[in-house]
Design a protein around this motif. Structure first.
Motif, PDB file in Angstrom:
ATOM      1  N   VAL A   1       0.833  -1.204   0.000  1.00  0.00           N
ATOM      2  CA  VAL A   1       0.000   0.000   0.000  1.00  0.00           C
ATOM      3  C   VAL A   1       0.868   1.254   0.000  1.00  0.00           C
ATOM      4  N   ASN A   2       0.490   2.217  -0.856  1.00  0.00           N
ATOM      5  CA  ASN A   2       1.155   3.517  -0.860  1.00  0.00           C
ATOM      6  C   ASN A   2       0.583   4.357   0.289  1.00  0.00           C
ATOM      7  N   PRO A   3       1.415   4.723   1.290  1.00  0.00           N
ATOM      8  CA  PRO A   3       0.850   5.438   2.448  1.00  0.00           C
ATOM      9  C   PRO A   3       0.547   6.910   2.177  1.00  0.00           C
ATOM     10  N   ILE A   4       1.039   7.448   1.048  1.00  0.00           N
ATOM     11  CA  ILE A   4       0.840   8.895   0.818  1.00  0.00           C
ATOM     12  C   ILE A   4       0.125   9.178  -0.499  1.00  0.00           C
ATOM     13  N   GLY A   5      -0.524   8.165  -1.060  1.00  0.00           N
ATOM     14  CA  GLY A   5      -1.179   8.352  -2.352  1.00  0.00           C
ATOM     15  C   GLY A   5      -2.607   8.856  -2.213  1.00  0.00           C
ATOM     16  N   VAL A   6      -3.249   9.057  -3.378  1.00  0.00           N
ATOM     17  CA  VAL A   6      -4.612   9.598  -3.355  1.00  0.00           C
ATOM     18  C   VAL A   6      -5.643   8.578  -2.876  1.00  0.00           C
ATOM     19  N   ARG A   7      -5.283   7.289  -2.868  1.00  0.00           N
ATOM     20  CA  ARG A   7      -6.216   6.276  -2.348  1.00  0.00           C
ATOM     21  C   ARG A   7      -5.981   5.988  -0.866  1.00  0.00           C
ATOM     22  N   SER A   8      -4.918   6.574  -0.296  1.00  0.00           N
ATOM     23  CA  SER A   8      -4.500   6.190   1.064  1.00  0.00           C
ATOM     24  C   SER A   8      -5.544   6.522   2.118  1.00  0.00           C
ATOM     25  N   CYS A   9      -6.313   7.600   1.886  1.00  0.00           N
ATOM     26  CA  CYS A   9      -7.351   7.955   2.868  1.00  0.00           C
ATOM     27  C   CYS A   9      -8.274   6.756   3.086  1.00  0.00           C
ATOM     28  N   TYR A  10      -8.474   5.975   2.052  1.00  0.00           N
ATOM     29  CA  TYR A  10      -9.376   4.830   2.134  1.00  0.00           C
ATOM     30  C   TYR A  10      -8.621   3.581   2.555  1.00  0.00           C
ATOM     31  N   ASP A  11      -7.545   3.220   1.816  1.00  0.00           N
ATOM     32  CA  ASP A  11      -6.931   1.918   2.142  1.00  0.00           C
ATOM     33  C   ASP A  11      -6.156   1.972   3.456  1.00  0.00           C
ATOM     34  N   GLU A  12      -5.418   3.065   3.685  1.00  0.00           N
ATOM     35  CA  GLU A  12      -4.735   3.182   4.988  1.00  0.00           C
ATOM     36  C   GLU A  12      -5.768   3.402   6.099  1.00  0.00           C
ATOM     37  N   GLY A  13      -6.847   4.134   5.786  1.00  0.00           N
ATOM     38  CA  GLY A  13      -7.919   4.339   6.769  1.00  0.00           C
ATOM     39  C   GLY A  13      -8.507   3.012   7.224  1.00  0.00           C
ATOM     40  N   LYS A  14      -8.758   2.124   6.268  1.00  0.00           N
ATOM     41  CA  LYS A  14      -9.327   0.816   6.620  1.00  0.00           C
ATOM     42  C   LYS A  14      -8.298  -0.034   7.370  1.00  0.00           C
ATOM     43  N   ARG A  15      -7.017   0.127   7.029  1.00  0.00           N
ATOM     44  CA  ARG A  15      -5.983  -0.633   7.753  1.00  0.00           C
ATOM     45  C   ARG A  15      -5.951  -0.192   9.226  1.00  0.00           C
ATOM     46  N   VAL A  16      -6.037   1.120   9.462  1.00  0.00           N
ATOM     47  CA  VAL A  16      -6.075   1.597  10.856  1.00  0.00           C
ATOM     48  C   VAL A  16      -7.357   1.098  11.542  1.00  0.00           C
ATOM     49  N   ALA A  17      -8.458   1.101  10.805  1.00  0.00           N
ATOM     50  CA  ALA A  17      -9.720   0.614  11.393  1.00  0.00           C
ATOM     51  C   ALA A  17      -9.563  -0.848  11.827  1.00  0.00           C
ATOM     52  N   GLU A  18      -8.901  -1.657  11.007  1.00  0.00           N
ATOM     53  CA  GLU A  18      -8.659  -3.062  11.397  1.00  0.00           C
ATOM     54  C   GLU A  18      -7.787  -3.125  12.652  1.00  0.00           C
ATOM     55  N   THR A  19      -6.760  -2.258  12.699  1.00  0.00           N
ATOM     56  CA  THR A  19      -5.875  -2.232  13.874  1.00  0.00           C
ATOM     57  C   THR A  19      -6.670  -1.896  15.134  1.00  0.00           C
ATOM     58  N   LEU A  20      -7.512  -0.869  15.025  1.00  0.00           N
ATOM     59  CA  LEU A  20      -8.340  -0.480  16.177  1.00  0.00           C
ATOM     60  C   LEU A  20      -9.230  -1.637  16.625  1.00  0.00           C
ATOM     61  N   MET A  21      -9.800  -2.343  15.667  1.00  0.00           N
ATOM     62  CA  MET A  21     -10.670  -3.481  16.011  1.00  0.00           C
ATOM     63  C   MET A  21      -9.885  -4.492  16.845  1.00  0.00           C
ATOM     64  N   PHE A  22      -8.682  -4.856  16.386  1.00  0.00           N
ATOM     65  CA  PHE A  22      -7.902  -5.865  17.118  1.00  0.00           C
ATOM     66  C   PHE A  22      -7.392  -5.329  18.454  1.00  0.00           C
ATOM     67  N   ASP A  23      -7.055  -4.027  18.517  1.00  0.00           N
ATOM     68  CA  ASP A  23      -6.599  -3.487  19.808  1.00  0.00           C
ATOM     69  C   ASP A  23      -7.734  -3.481  20.836  1.00  0.00           C
ATOM     70  N   TYR A  24      -8.940  -3.128  20.400  1.00  0.00           N
ATOM     71  CA  TYR A  24     -10.084  -3.185  21.339  1.00  0.00           C
ATOM     72  C   TYR A  24     -10.376  -4.624  21.739  1.00  0.00           C
ATOM     73  N   HIS A  25     -10.178  -5.550  20.811  1.00  0.00           N
ATOM     74  CA  HIS A  25     -10.403  -6.968  21.103  1.00  0.00           C
ATOM     75  C   HIS A  25      -9.402  -7.447  22.158  1.00  0.00           C
ATOM     76  N   ARG A  26      -8.114  -7.133  21.924  1.00  0.00           N
ATOM     77  CA  ARG A  26      -7.084  -7.620  22.859  1.00  0.00           C
ATOM     78  C   ARG A  26      -7.144  -6.867  24.182  1.00  0.00           C
ATOM     79  N   GLN A  27      -7.355  -5.548  24.116  1.00  0.00           N
ATOM     80  CA  GLN A  27      -7.261  -4.740  25.336  1.00  0.00           C
ATOM     81  C   GLN A  27      -8.545  -4.765  26.159  1.00  0.00           C
ATOM     82  N   HIS A  28      -9.688  -4.817  25.474  1.00  0.00           N
ATOM     83  CA  HIS A  28     -10.968  -4.706  26.198  1.00  0.00           C
ATOM     84  C   HIS A  28     -11.871  -5.918  26.020  1.00  0.00           C
TER      85      HIS A  28
END
Ligand SMILES: NC(=O)c1ccc[n+]([C@@H]2O[C@H](COP(=O)([O-])OP(=O)(O)OC[C@H]3O[C@@H](n4cnc5c(N)ncnc54)[C@H](O)[C@@H]3O)[C@@H](O)[C@H]2O)c1
Ligand SMILES: O=C(O)[C@H]1O[C@H](OP(=O)(O)OP(=O)(O)OC[C@H]2O[C@@H](n3ccc(=O)[nH]c3=O)[C@H](O)[C@@H]2O)[C@H](O)[C@@H](O)[C@@H]1O
Length: 343
Positions: A164-191
């Motif tokens: 994934v290109n972290p600074i491209g014009v699609r990054s708002c979506y693909d990097e955004g969804k990657r962070v959303a997945e990270t948040l999901m797993f962090d809430y799963h592990r932490q809470h």
């Protein structure tokens, strides 16, 4: 305890659901929140959930790309509620399950206001996880095959970390969804939140916006209007197209099952964009012209899901092939455009 099919990553048990769920004489329904429920996939999901008379469905949507029209069949129904709300703001509702779909999905819409797209993916998902934590709800995120970027592995399975290109014009979506997945797993592990992650591959069907800009809707609308089909260069890039009823079935199986995911949900039938244009031409308008036009930056060159996990863990696989799905979508587009088939 749910697993991702490989290991049990959770450190804490999930929060307790509402005491009402354990009440001896409890008769009420499962309360289900669908964010982005006025959109294309969301409204089909709502239709399916409403078929079960034990479900109460609450939709929240800001109508950026969705429309009330997609849900008008449920207005006034006692088990249905529609709230105009932006998921970047906190939400207080009492629910048992959250299908979190809210996010513009078509590239022309998610690139229109990229900062808002990032906020929707990051702050919106954080807010929905906060809600899940407070009420003990299970939450499903509709992630995307775009987390694989322009994939160097083909077909893509869930263990692939992507390109994934972290600074491209699609990054708002693909990097955004990657962070959303990270948040999901962090809430799963932490809470201990019960999470489900679907990685959706290109989905099509009735109710897509006619001017949505995605390839299947563009080609079908163009073929019906007798306008040239615009294949973006080089035309050899591939996608795999899943009909929306199959997608909804996969999402519900994932929510109801025991696996956190991420799990690819998509149809492995792979087509170049030139092949797709030829198919649409043959099925809808054999006289229509096919032209090539400029592409946009960072367009993935190939995309096809490995659905081994969906098959084995969810017992799911798609049932509708592209040549059967296109005519179903054509019917819907013709009735909305008011253009009937040529005699
Ligand atoms: N359709 C696909 O091929 C595909 C592929 C991969 C992933 N997905 C994911 O599935 C979900 C639904 O996609 P879709 O094709 O139905 O798209 P869509 O644009 O039709 O639906 C998205 C809905 O979310 C709403 N929305 C957007 N931002 C919002 C916000 N900040 N607050 C509240 N509501 C908001 C929109 O108004 C719309 O109703 C999205 O999360 C998308 O990323 C879709
Ligand atoms: O499935 C996914 O994971 C993602 O797929 C799509 O993104 P994309 O595949 O880029 O979707 P389209 O805009 O439909 O483009 C598909 C291909 O068709 C081409 N295209 C598009 C439009 C057009 O008129 N002509 C054309 O040839 C594009 O260049 C691209 O190669 C969705 O829009 C995303 O929301 C989703 O997350």
């Amino acid at each position: 305890m749910a697993s991702n099919g490989d290991s049990n990553a959770s450190a804490k048990p999930p929060p307790e659901p509402s005491p009402l769920r354990k009440a001896k004489f409890f008769q009420a329904n499962m309360r289900i929140l669908v964010t982005g429920g006025a959109g294309f996939i969301g409204s089909h999901l709502v239709d399916r959930l409403m078929q079960n008379e034990k479900n109460e469905v609450i939709v929240v949507d800001n109508y950026f790309t969705g429309s009330k029209d997609n849900l008008k069949q449920w207005f006034g129904h006692p088990r249905f509620e529609l709230i105009r709300h932006d998921v970047t703001e906190p939400l207080l509702v009492e629910v048992d399950q959250i299908y979190h779909l809210a996010c513009p999905a078509s590239p022309i819409f998610y690139k229109y206001n990229p900062v808002k797209t990032i906020k929707t993916n990051v702050i919106g998902t954080l807010n929905m996880l906060g809600l899940a934590k407070r009420v003990g709800a299970r939450i499903l995120l509709t992630s995307t095959s775009e987390v694989y970027g322009d994939p160097l592995v083909h077909p893509q399975d869930e263990s692939y970390w992507g390109n994934v290109n972290p600074i491209g014009v699609r990054s708002c979506y693909d990097e955004g969804k990657r962070v959303a997945e990270t948040l999901m797993f962090d809430y799963h592990r932490q809470h201990g939140i019960e999470i489900r992650i679907a990685r959706i591959f290109n989905t099509y069907g009735p109710r897509m916006n006619i001017d949505d800009g995605r390839v299947v809707s563009n080609f079908i609308a163009q073929a019906i209007r007798d306008e040239p089909l615009t294949v973006q260069l080089p035309g050899t890039q591939t996608r795999s197209f899943c009909y929306v009823s199959d997608m909804v079935d996969g999402l519900i199986r994932l929510m109801e099952g025991d696996n956190t995911g991420p799990i690819n949900i998509g149809n492995p039938g792979e087509f170049t964009m030139l092949e797709l244009a030829e198919n649409v031409k043959e099925l809808i308008n054999p006289d229509v012209q096919i032209i090539t036009v400029e592409n946009t930056p960072d367009d993935p060159r190939q995309r096809k899901p490995d659905i081994t996990k969906a098959k084995s863990l969810l017992g799911w696989e798609p049932t509708i092939k592209l040549s059967d799905g296109i005519p179903l979508m054509e019917d819907d587009f013709r009735s909305r455009l008011g253009i009937s088939r040529k005699k």
